[in-house]
Design a protein around this motif. Sequence first.
Motif, PDB file in Angstrom:
ATOM      1  N   ALA A 199      49.551  37.844  54.392  1.00  0.00           N
ATOM      2  CA  ALA A 199      49.589  39.267  54.745  1.00  0.00           C
ATOM      3  C   ALA A 199      48.932  40.120  53.664  1.00  0.00           C
ATOM      4  O   ALA A 199      49.110  39.880  52.460  1.00  0.00           O
ATOM      5  N   SER A 200      48.167  41.123  54.091  1.00  0.00           N
ATOM      6  CA  SER A 200      47.532  42.032  53.147  1.00  0.00           C
ATOM      7  C   SER A 200      48.571  42.700  52.266  1.00  0.00           C
ATOM      8  O   SER A 200      49.635  43.113  52.734  1.00  0.00           O
ATOM      9  N   VAL A 217      41.622  34.382  53.648  1.00  0.00           N
ATOM     10  CA  VAL A 217      41.940  35.769  53.299  1.00  0.00           C
ATOM     11  C   VAL A 217      41.019  36.252  52.181  1.00  0.00           C
ATOM     12  O   VAL A 217      40.380  35.456  51.494  1.00  0.00           O
ATOM     13  N   GLY A 218      40.983  37.551  51.994  1.00  0.00           N
ATOM     14  CA  GLY A 218      40.328  38.129  50.838  1.00  0.00           C
ATOM     15  C   GLY A 218      41.320  38.256  49.697  1.00  0.00           C
ATOM     16  O   GLY A 218      42.511  38.525  49.924  1.00  0.00           O
ATOM     17  N   LEU A 219      40.844  38.036  48.485  1.00  0.00           N
ATOM     18  CA  LEU A 219      41.684  38.182  47.294  1.00  0.00           C
ATOM     19  C   LEU A 219      41.006  39.116  46.305  1.00  0.00           C
ATOM     20  O   LEU A 219      39.801  39.010  46.066  1.00  0.00           O
ATOM     21  N   GLN A 220      41.777  40.014  45.722  1.00  0.00           N
ATOM     22  CA  GLN A 220      41.276  40.940  44.717  1.00  0.00           C
ATOM     23  C   GLN A 220      42.009  40.671  43.405  1.00  0.00           C
ATOM     24  O   GLN A 220      43.181  41.041  43.244  1.00  0.00           O
ATOM     25  N   PRO A 221      41.359  39.999  42.440  1.00  0.00           N
ATOM     26  CA  PRO A 221      41.992  39.802  41.134  1.00  0.00           C
ATOM     27  C   PRO A 221      42.269  41.143  40.461  1.00  0.00           C
ATOM     28  O   PRO A 221      41.513  42.106  40.630  1.00  0.00           O
ATOM     29  N   GLU A 222      43.339  41.206  39.692  1.00  0.00           N
ATOM     30  CA  GLU A 222      43.714  42.464  39.049  1.00  0.00           C
ATOM     31  C   GLU A 222      42.891  42.741  37.794  1.00  0.00           C
ATOM     32  O   GLU A 222      42.792  43.882  37.358  1.00  0.00           O
ATOM     33  N   GLY A 223      42.293  41.720  37.205  1.00  0.00           N
ATOM     34  CA  GLY A 223      41.445  41.927  36.027  1.00  0.00           C
ATOM     35  C   GLY A 223      39.999  42.137  36.439  1.00  0.00           C
ATOM     36  O   GLY A 223      39.695  42.514  37.565  1.00  0.00           O
ATOM     37  N   ARG A 224      39.074  41.872  35.506  1.00  0.00           N
ATOM     38  CA  ARG A 224      37.648  42.039  35.791  1.00  0.00           C
ATOM     39  C   ARG A 224      36.942  40.706  35.998  1.00  0.00           C
ATOM     40  O   ARG A 224      35.804  40.662  36.418  1.00  0.00           O
ATOM     41  N   MET A 226      46.884  34.147  36.646  1.00  0.00           N
ATOM     42  CA  MET A 226      46.377  35.519  36.687  1.00  0.00           C
ATOM     43  C   MET A 226      46.728  36.150  38.037  1.00  0.00           C
ATOM     44  O   MET A 226      46.542  35.533  39.087  1.00  0.00           O
ATOM     45  N   PRO A 227      47.223  37.404  38.044  1.00  0.00           N
ATOM     46  CA  PRO A 227      47.638  38.045  39.298  1.00  0.00           C
ATOM     47  C   PRO A 227      46.449  38.389  40.207  1.00  0.00           C
ATOM     48  O   PRO A 227      45.367  38.746  39.742  1.00  0.00           O
ATOM     49  N   VAL A 228      46.695  38.281  41.501  1.00  0.00           N
ATOM     50  CA  VAL A 228      45.679  38.558  42.513  1.00  0.00           C
ATOM     51  C   VAL A 228      46.393  39.086  43.756  1.00  0.00           C
ATOM     52  O   VAL A 228      47.542  38.732  44.014  1.00  0.00           O
ATOM     53  N   GLN A 229      45.733  39.954  44.501  1.00  0.00           N
ATOM     54  CA  GLN A 229      46.357  40.545  45.687  1.00  0.00           C
ATOM     55  C   GLN A 229      45.555  40.201  46.933  1.00  0.00           C
ATOM     56  O   GLN A 229      44.331  40.243  46.928  1.00  0.00           O
ATOM     57  N   VAL A 230      46.262  39.848  48.006  1.00  0.00           N
ATOM     58  CA  VAL A 230      45.613  39.615  49.296  1.00  0.00           C
ATOM     59  C   VAL A 230      45.152  40.964  49.852  1.00  0.00           C
ATOM     60  O   VAL A 230      45.922  41.927  49.895  1.00  0.00           O
ATOM     61  N   VAL A 231      43.872  41.032  50.265  1.00  0.00           N
ATOM     62  CA  VAL A 231      43.301  42.280  50.805  1.00  0.00           C
ATOM     63  C   VAL A 231      42.576  41.989  52.114  1.00  0.00           C
ATOM     64  O   VAL A 231      42.201  40.851  52.398  1.00  0.00           O
TER      65      VAL A 231
END
Length: 368
Positions: free
Chosen positions: A338-339, A285-292, A352-357
């Motif tokens: 799931a996205s 899956v793709g992951l988008q960290p919430e920080g930088r 650290m929080p991350v979201q599936v994208v």
Amino acid sequence: MSELLRTPLYDLHVELGAKMVPFAGYDMPVQYPLGVMKEHLHCRAAAGLFDVSHMGQVILRGADAAEKLEALIPQNVLGLAEGRQRYGFFTNEQGGILDDLMFANRGDHLLLVVNAANKAADIAHLKAHMDGVEEITDRALLALQGPASEEALKSVVPALPDMKFMDVALVDSAFGELWVSRSGYTGEDGYEVSVPEATATDFAKALIALEAVEPIGLGARDSLRLEAGLCLHGNDIDPKTTPVEGNLIWAIQKSRRTGGDRAGGFPGAEVILDQLDNGASKKRVGLQPEGRAPMRAHTMIYASEEAADPIGEVTSGAFGPTLNAPMSMAYVTTEFAASGTRLFGDVRGKRMPVQVVDLPFVPNNFKR
């Protein structure tokens, strides 16, 4: 340690001020004076030229070449039209991916491009199962990528025909016969061009002389392919991951799946077809960290801040210059794939929080 190999463009890389690093047994340019960030953005805005001569170019000859190749990969080789190319992968008996590759139908033979790190093993694998395997060692391979690629290549090779994504052609030029495919591994429109070794440097110089074209190193190549959601073998896919787990279902045509007219018949078919029909326990899956800050390879992924056991692991991670944000690819258990699912990565002992994208992170710009 064995001495590093050099591509036909090595002297040009040095002349252009490239920083050279070991990669897959070769001395390769990781970046030029422009720097990785600007190289990446230039490729997205105009055109970038990559030396990919370290990759393997292999010709398969014989009336049964397509049939023999189809016995080694889960792709539809027999149905591939002349002048067209496809993405595929060698599989093992456990359904794992030995390597990924491109294969093209050039009429009386097939042309394969395989990864540099695996080319000796791939060629040995092919020779163990068929005759007529010929490694090409007297040609360089360059990739011209970006929205200005077509105009740039036509200015240097006026005979270039109109081509769409995954077309292949033989083209006469001032640099000898070019083997051209409209493809690449950046998510951008572009070409991969096999050129005679003797004229490779002149060909590269002619392209770099154009205002739209800059030389691009391995650093930007990696961030570009990651933004495009494309796998790097050895990181994101390997002999222990199946195509279904790797989220590469799109690359297995219906004819090779359950109910297809040539279903199965490739190594690991029982495992792969079962996963296609019933699902796999994990998924890329793709992951988008919430920080930088990017979450890099081997970062462990958890379902919550308090969870004791990980549910996944990052395989590739970097900052995306076009995305202007960090990005990672990871394997997670399917129930968390799931996205929109919020997960946590362990970065130096802190969750650290991350979201599936959805992949790709940056939309592809292929010429369909």
